[in-house]
Write an enzyme that holds these catalytic residues in place. Structure first.
Site, PDB file in Angstrom:
ATOM      1  CD  GLN A  72      -2.632  -1.162   2.244  1.00 23.22           C
ATOM      2  OE1 GLN A  72      -4.014  -0.667   2.147  1.00 23.22           O
ATOM      3  NE2 GLN A  72      -2.369  -1.486   3.703  1.00 23.22           N
TER       4      GLN A  72
ATOM      5  CB  SER B 145       3.310  -5.252   3.416  1.00 24.96           C
ATOM      6  OG  SER B 145       1.947  -5.344   4.436  1.00 24.96           O
ATOM      7  CG  LEU B 146      -1.329  -5.852  -1.070  1.00 22.31           C
ATOM      8  CD1 LEU B 146      -2.331  -6.705  -0.853  1.00 22.31           C
ATOM      9  CD2 LEU B 146      -1.801  -4.458  -1.370  1.00 22.31           C
TER      10      LEU B 146
ATOM     11  NE  ARG C 147      -2.346  -8.936   4.469  1.00 26.39           N
ATOM     12  CZ  ARG C 147      -1.537  -8.057   4.475  1.00 26.39           C
ATOM     13  NH1 ARG C 147      -2.041  -7.044   3.617  1.00 26.39           N
ATOM     14  NH2 ARG C 147      -0.384  -7.853   5.052  1.00 26.39           N
TER      15      ARG C 147
ATOM     16  CG  HIS D 187       3.078  -4.965   8.854  1.00 22.19           C
ATOM     17  ND1 HIS D 187       3.055  -6.464   8.638  1.00 22.19           N
ATOM     18  CD2 HIS D 187       3.001  -4.404   7.788  1.00 22.19           C
ATOM     19  CE1 HIS D 187       2.648  -6.544   7.407  1.00 22.19           C
ATOM     20  NE2 HIS D 187       2.569  -5.452   6.855  1.00 22.19           N
TER      21      HIS D 187
ATOM     22  CD  GLN E 266       2.746 -10.009   5.253  1.00 22.16           C
ATOM     23  OE1 GLN E 266       1.530  -9.532   5.747  1.00 22.16           O
ATOM     24  NE2 GLN E 266       3.043  -9.994   3.968  1.00 22.16           N
TER      25      GLN E 266
END
Length: 315
Positions: free
Chosen positions: A10, A91-92, A116, A202, A251
């Site tokens: 993102q 991440s994503l 998510r 996170h 994660q």
């Protein structure tokens, strides 16, 4: 010549993204149409027209960025671009990498990351969490300040995105993050500022999101990826589906050690890295982290064609 495909998370989304690519490469529109059929709304219209506030909503941003990455990789391969031998995502972007490697279908992937995003947004009430970027300060000094503020206030603030040397992001309760900012600057940080995000991603406040995600992941079919995926949690190339699932859950509330991932490329024999997504955030970070590998963004026609000419085609 080994090539890694990198997929951003993102933050790289902008209204009008990939417009010129869609005019030049039919794979862009075809991929967005496929994702739209799964989601039940016109995702390309959102990407093209916005508004920006809608693009920034995490349950929109996540499927949008995943679809963008897949569409660019499909255009790359259709144009004869060299096939990646390994993949990774920030991440994503790890979900995009898994989709690109055939571990999960695009139809399932966009629904999964939409959930998510919703779970991550719901984990912390709006206005009570925050993230901040810290520039020009040693990682350990940042960690110590976070630990001291957390202990003194009884709140969460943690180092969560190790993006590059001297560039780290912290996340947690808003008041705790704000309390850290002047201390970062007193310790020598060049900049320490809040980020315009909707949740403290996170950090351990995301554990409720991870619990909900685990239940959803059980119902999603995964296959072994066609190429290894360097996962955010392990910093290791993984192909075992059970390990991949476990790490995806962890994660959600664990730091993204992107600098370690990029530093590992030399040992893996990677000479070129192509960033498949709008913008060039990962390419910029890569050039700071690992000087032995060349990094190529692909988010517009000019950059895409330059990367094709520089990296070479499959043969």
């Amino acid at each position: 010549m080994a090539l890694i495909a990198l997929f951003p998370g993102q933050g790289s989304q902008v209204v009008g993204m990939l417009t010129d690519m869609a005019q030049a490469y039919p794979e862009i529109g075809e991929t967005f149409s496929e994702a739209s059929d799964s989601l039940g709304y016109d995702l390309w219209s959102v990407a093209k027209d916005g508004p920006a506030e809608r693009l920034a909503a995490t349950e929109i941003t996540q499927p949008l960025m995943l679809t963008a990455g897949i569409s660019l990789l499909r255009a790359w391969l259709s144009s004869g671009g060299k096939k990646p031998t390994i993949m990774a995502g920030h991440s994503l972007g790890e979900y995009t990498a898994l989709t690109a490697a055939g571990a999960i279908t695009l139809f399932d992937a966009v629904r999964l990351v939409r959930s998510r995003g919703q779970f991550m947004q719901d984990a912390v009430p709006a206005g009570t969490g925050a993230m901040a970027a810290v520039i020009g300060l040693d990682d350990r000094k940042i960690e110590v300040i976070c630990e001291e503020v957390s202990l003194s206030r009884g709140q969460v603030v943690e180092a969560v995105n190790y993006n590059a040397p001297g560039q780290l992001v912290v996340a947690g309760h808003l008041e705790a993050v704000e309390a850290c900012l002047p201390r970062f600057k007193e310790a020598g940080a060049k900049r320490a500022l809040l980020l315009p995000v909707s949740a403290p991603f996170h950090c351990t406040l995301m554990r409720p999101a991870a619990d909900r995600l685990e239940r959803v992941l059980k119902d999603v079919e995964f296959k072994s990826p066609s190429v290894p995926i360097i996962q955010n949690v392990s910093i290791q190339p993984e192909t075992d589906v059970s390990v991949i699932r476990k790490h995806l859950i962890k994660q959600t509330f664990s730091p993204v050690r992107w600098a370690d991932i990029i530093q590992s490329l030399g040992a893996l024999g990677v000479e070129h890295a192509c960033e498949f997504g709008p913008g060039s955030v990962l390419s910029g970070l890569g050039k700071r982290i690992n000087l032995s590998s060349k990094h190529w963004p692909t988010g517009n026609v000019s950059l895409f064609q330059k990367a094709l000419a520089s990296v070479g085609v499959s043969g």
